[in-house]
Design an enzyme around this catalytic site. Structure first.
Site, short mmCIF file in Angstrom:
data_model
loop_
_atom_site.label_atom_id
_atom_site.label_comp_id
_atom_site.label_asym_id
_atom_site.label_seq_id
_atom_site.Cartn_x
_atom_site.Cartn_y
_atom_site.Cartn_z
N HIS A 461 0.81 -1.16 0.05
CA HIS A 461 -0.26 0.10 0.01
C HIS A 461 0.78 1.18 -0.01
CE1 HIS A 461 -3.48 2.42 1.27
NE2 HIS A 461 -2.82 3.22 1.60
N GLU A 462 1.62 1.22 0.99
CA GLU A 462 2.62 2.40 0.91
C GLU A 462 3.57 2.60 -0.08
OE1 GLU A 462 1.65 4.36 3.04
OE2 GLU A 462 0.43 3.14 4.48
N HIS A 465 1.51 4.46 -2.92
CA HIS A 465 1.68 5.75 -2.70
C HIS A 465 3.19 6.30 -3.13
CE1 HIS A 465 -2.06 6.47 -0.64
NE2 HIS A 465 -1.69 6.02 0.29
N HIS A 468 3.30 6.55 -6.95
CA HIS A 468 2.62 7.85 -7.37
C HIS A 468 3.55 8.98 -7.23
CE1 HIS A 468 -1.66 9.89 -7.07
NE2 HIS A 468 -0.99 10.04 -8.10
ZN LIG Z 1 -3.07 5.06 1.99
#
Ligand SMILES: [Zn+2]
Length: 672
Positions: A461-462, A465, A468
């Site tokens: 998940h991190e 990010h 991105h």
């Molecule tokens: Zn998040």
């Protein structure tokens, strides 16, 4: 003495930054920013190049300093650093408010927008439009006396919101439960029991002391066999800061909730919106309140039958009619019986180095990236690693620090933080640098940290990010990476990346037994995959209940009628929930996300982004999760574009249509 926080290029020298550097650095950089702004707005004929680009530059320099301060405050355990941070945080918030109401800057932006609209490109126009929008939302266009009222509202809101939060924290700390007989703790995880014994010991008590923090609350509700213990915890937790329960009336948020909703409503009206929900959506992807309400109600209708079946099955399994404080306990038992795969048993198969290596392999196959650990980089702790990212041509395009394990004094949770944003105009080019911070269980001795699968999902998940932020091709920092991306779309790349941690093609890449190197056994793999959809319906209706409640609260507020907090909650529960709640439940009194955090009229964002992420990922379903052509399209249309374009347009370009909810329902096992 040079102040390491004020270095203008290269990576920050984290090892040299001390508490005494914070205030002088922030004071200096704010003064420089103010001087720059004064000079820029004094130009008679400002242009995009002569005003906006230097303004972006000045913001980049200010952010570079503050990002490092914020980051160190979160990962270091140092009282002096915290003091310096808190002092500067207030000063900086004041300064940002001042810039937000800078009339000369606003007028210059409006002038540039009008004069250069034919020659600027889409990104530059978006930058100007966002700036003008934010000025409007900061009240810059209001007549003088209304501007004054706007500032008062902001101050009163800030005060009321922090008092709300303080009440919740005080109520949480106020309640404890002393246990004398260990049998009462039957079923509780050993770690939680040990913590309770330590808590008792530190206060000079015999036995065990259960405090009302979140880990304890979940441990008791999910594991304690003692029904009355669960009930007492449930009552204490769900009546915090309210007029009910064990601390009734002592930290009561009732009046503050009314006040906060009233102040928000007045702010919205002052700015020309009919409700706070409309104001909230002015910076989001969702178009208007009816779209959000329709979205939530549609999902609720689809999930509710499944949630109802799950709950009925759970009641059959438990052999009784379940109260609210029984649900997690029996759910945990059912999950264990059905999936018999424990997170603890999985740990030896997910040593951190293997997971990281596999995660890089995934990014490499998708986007053609290479990752190199770099030695000799100045960091804030010996465990921290720095990785450089190069593209297909071997050019270094980004970098990030990975700080994986929990430590004394490090803030809990996991997050991606921007260290340095990408910047590329006026002949300079700065590559983006991120920090990925987690709180995994530290290893014993020389062994590598061993992760649960849940931890693995968090890391992906991190990392999502992070990608991105780091793969952005946008040259203006205010629209690069995550900046300028609407709040309800910001979790798209992270939740998209999470999906990879669940793929049968990916699991062999990220797992290998820590001692033997053996792959994850097939039966464990199958059980793990099957456990993914366990109680997906019940979880979804709970989230939808929160989201609908939040959104209706901020849509329907009318002065004179009051906030109708529990009337609305009751209506939402009748529409959505399948579990009945006791009348004393005062959950809204401690709902910090919407009353004191950033999620007011925005809680729906979680589900909204989940739909986008699942739908984006489903584009890979026909051709395989590593399809490089689809990945390239995702990168070009969405991931690398940051806030430079409308997210819906970007999504439609990638997917060939607007987002659909079916892929999420399929992922949750709700639709075939
Ligand atoms: Zn998040």
């Amino acid at each position: 003495m040079t102040n390491p926080l004020l270095a203008r290029d290269g990576l920050p020298d984290f090892a040299s930054i001390r508490a005494e550097h914070v205030e002088p650095a922030v004071t200096t950089i704010v003064a420089r920013h103010r001087d720059t702004l004064a000079a820029l707005t004094a130009q008679p004929e400002p242009t995009f190049v002569s005003l906006i680009e230097p303004f972006e530059d000045a913001n980049h320099a200010l952010t570079r300093v503050w990002n490092s301060v914020q980051h160190l405050n979160a990962v270091l355990d140092e009282e002096r650093f915290r003091e310096a941070y808190n002092k500067c945080r207030v000063a900086l918030a004041d300064y940002h408010a001042e810039v937000g109401q800078n009339q000369a800057l606003h007028d210059a932006c409006a002038q540039i927008r009008e004069k250069e609209s034919a020659t600027l490109d889409g990104t530059q126009l978006k930058l100007l439009d966002d700036l003008l929008r934010d000025f409007r939302l900061a009240g810059v266009a209001l007549p003088t006396e209304r501007k004054q009222r706007f500032r008062e509202l902001m101050q009163q809101l800030a005060k009321a919101q922090s008092k709300f939060e303080e009440n919740v924290l005080d109520a949480t700390q106020d309640w404890t439960l002393e246990i004398r007989d260990e049998d009462e703790l039957a079923g509780m995880p050993a770690g939680a029991v040990a913590r309770a014994a330590a808590a008792a010991g530190s206060r000079g008590l015999d036995g065990w002391l259960l405090t009302l923090d979140e880990p304890n609350y979940f441990a008791v509700l999910s594991h304690a066999e003692n029904t009355s213990l669960r009930q007492r915890f449930y009552e204490a937790w769900t009546t915090r800061a309210s007029d009910r329960g064990p601390s009734a009336g002592r930290f009561d948020n009732s009046a503050l909730m009314q006040e906060i909703l009233e102040l928000r409503h007045e702010t919205a009206e002052l700015l020309g919106f009919s409700s706070y929900a409309e104001l909230s959506l002015a910076t989001k992807m969702a178009a208007d309140p009816s779209e959000v309400l329709g979205f939530l109600r549609d999902l609720a209708a689809r999930y509710r039958p499944a949630a109802g079946r799950e709950f009925e099955e759970l009641q059959r399994f438990s052999g009784r009619s379940l109260d609210a404080w029984d649900v997690s306990f029996y759910a945990e038992r059912l999950r264990r019986e059905r999936h018999s795969v424990s997170e603890e048993a999985l740990r030896p198969y997910f040593p951190l180095p293997r997971v990281v290596e596999g995660m890089f392999a995934v990014a490499s196959r998708l986007y053609g990236l290479s990752f190199q650990a770099r030695e000799g980089v100045s960091t804030w702790h010996p465990e921290v690693r720095y990785y450089a990212i190069t593209d297909k041509s071997g050019r270094e395009i980004a970098g990030f620090y990975l700080d994986p394990c929990a430590r004394e004094g490090k803030r809990g949770g996991a997050w991606m933080h921007d260290c340095i944003s990408r910047k590329g105009f006026g002949g300079t080019r700065v590559i983006p640098v991120a920090q990925l911070v987690c709180n995994f269980t530290p290893p014993v001795g020389d062994a590598p940290p061993l992760l649960t699968h849940n931890n693995v999902v968090t890391l992906f998940h991190e990392f999502g990010h992070g990608l991105h932020f780091m793969l952005t091709q946008v040259d203006y920092p205010s629209l690069a990476g995550i900046a300028g991306v609407p709040w309800d779309a910001v979790e798209l790349p992270s939740q998209f990346m999470e999906q990879y941690a669940w793929q049968p093609e990916v699991l062999p890449l990220i797992s290998a037994h820590v001692d033997t190197g053996a792959p994850l056994p097939t039966d464990m793999l199958e059980k793990l995959l099957a456990s993914r959809v366990f109680h997906a319906g019940l979880h979804a209706v709970r989230q939808l209940e929160f989201a609908l409640f939040d959104f209706r609260l901020h849509t329907e507020y009318r002065p004179g009628r009051g906030a109708r907090v529990y009337d609305i909650l009751e209506e939402v529960r009748r529409e959505v929930a399948v579990i009945r709640f006791p009348e004393s439940n005062r959950f809204a009194h401690a709902f910090m996300h919407i009353f004191s955090g950033g999620y007011a009229a925005g809680y729906y964002s979680y589900k909204w982004a989940e739909v986008l992420a699942a739908d984006a990922f489903s584009a890979f379903e026909d051709t395989g999760v590593f399809d490089a052509a689809v990945a390239l399209r995702f990168l070009d249309s969405i991931l690398s574009r940051g806030g430079s374009r409308d997210v819906m347009e970007a999504f439609v370009e990638f997917r060939g249509r607007k987002p659909e909810v079916t892929p999420l329902l399929r992922k949750d096992g709700i639709a075939a």
